[in-house]
Design an enzyme around this catalytic site. Structure first.
Site, PDB file in Angstrom:
ATOM      1  N   SER A 200       0.826  -1.219   0.000  1.00 30.79           N
ATOM      2  CA  SER A 200       0.000   0.000   0.000  1.00 30.79           C
ATOM      3  C   SER A 200       0.855   1.263   0.000  1.00 30.79           C
ATOM      4  CB  SER A 200      -1.001  -0.004   1.156  1.00 30.79           C
ATOM      5  OG  SER A 200      -0.361  -0.292   2.369  1.00 30.79           O
TER       6      SER A 200
ATOM      7  N   GLN B 177      17.237   3.295  16.070  1.00 30.96           N
ATOM      8  CA  GLN B 177      16.113   2.767  15.283  1.00 30.96           C
ATOM      9  C   GLN B 177      15.053   3.850  15.096  1.00 30.96           C
ATOM     10  OE1 GLN B 177      14.255  -0.712  16.978  1.00 30.96           O
ATOM     11  NE2 GLN B 177      12.961  -1.065  15.187  1.00 30.96           N
TER      12      GLN B 177
ATOM     13  N   HIS C  17      14.172  -4.667  10.978  1.00 30.14           N
ATOM     14  CA  HIS C  17      14.765  -4.706   9.636  1.00 30.14           C
ATOM     15  C   HIS C  17      16.272  -4.788   9.751  1.00 30.14           C
ATOM     16  CE1 HIS C  17      14.178  -0.526  10.877  1.00 30.14           C
ATOM     17  NE2 HIS C  17      15.321  -0.246  10.257  1.00 30.14           N
TER      18      HIS C  17
END
Ligand code: AMP
Ligand code: ZN
Length: 112
Positions: A12, A92, A98
């Site tokens: 999306s 982060q 990730h």
């Protein structure tokens, strides 16, 4: 709660795909810090390395293995770096686990 990387995994929010399989999605970092800068993220939402549980062992191994495979595919024969930032002190900024793969130039140490 909306999550940027969940939306990228779902498609999306657009991204430049590098690799994908049933467990992970890898895409180009929007602000590359090296000629090659790829993020490898699990499809499932895990907030941080610090949130992983014992059952995530295999997934964590898969993310590292995938980073190495992408580095090989991109021809980073002179070396590369794999980084996981965790939490505020770790720098982060996106709260979905990730792995950064950075390569294509010499990288200094220590990091900032
Ligand atoms: P970290 O600071 O370790 O949480 O890393 C987050 C990374 O996500 C940064 O390197 C950002 O440049 C990258 N990033 C943020 N938004 C996007 C996006 N829409 N598409 C690709 N990478 C992004
Ligand atoms: Zn998420």
């Amino acid at each position: 709660m909306s999550c940027l990387f969940c939306e990228i995994v779902e498609g999306s929010i657009p991204s430049t795909a590098v690799y994908q399989d049933e467990q992970c999605y890898a895409f180009a970092d929007i602000h590359p810090q090296a000629p090659e800068h790829v993020l490898i993220t699990p499809r499932e939402h895990i907030g941080s390395l610090a949130d992983c549980i014992e059952g995530d062992h295999a997934l964590l191994g898969h993310l590292l293995w995938t980073a190495a495979q992408i580095a090989h595919a991109k021809g980073l024969t002179n070396g590369y770096r794999v980084v996981v930032n965790a939490g505020e002190d770790g720098g982060q900024t996106v709260d979905h686990l990730h792995v950064h793969l950075l390569g294509g130039r010499p990288l200094t140490w220590p990091p900032g």
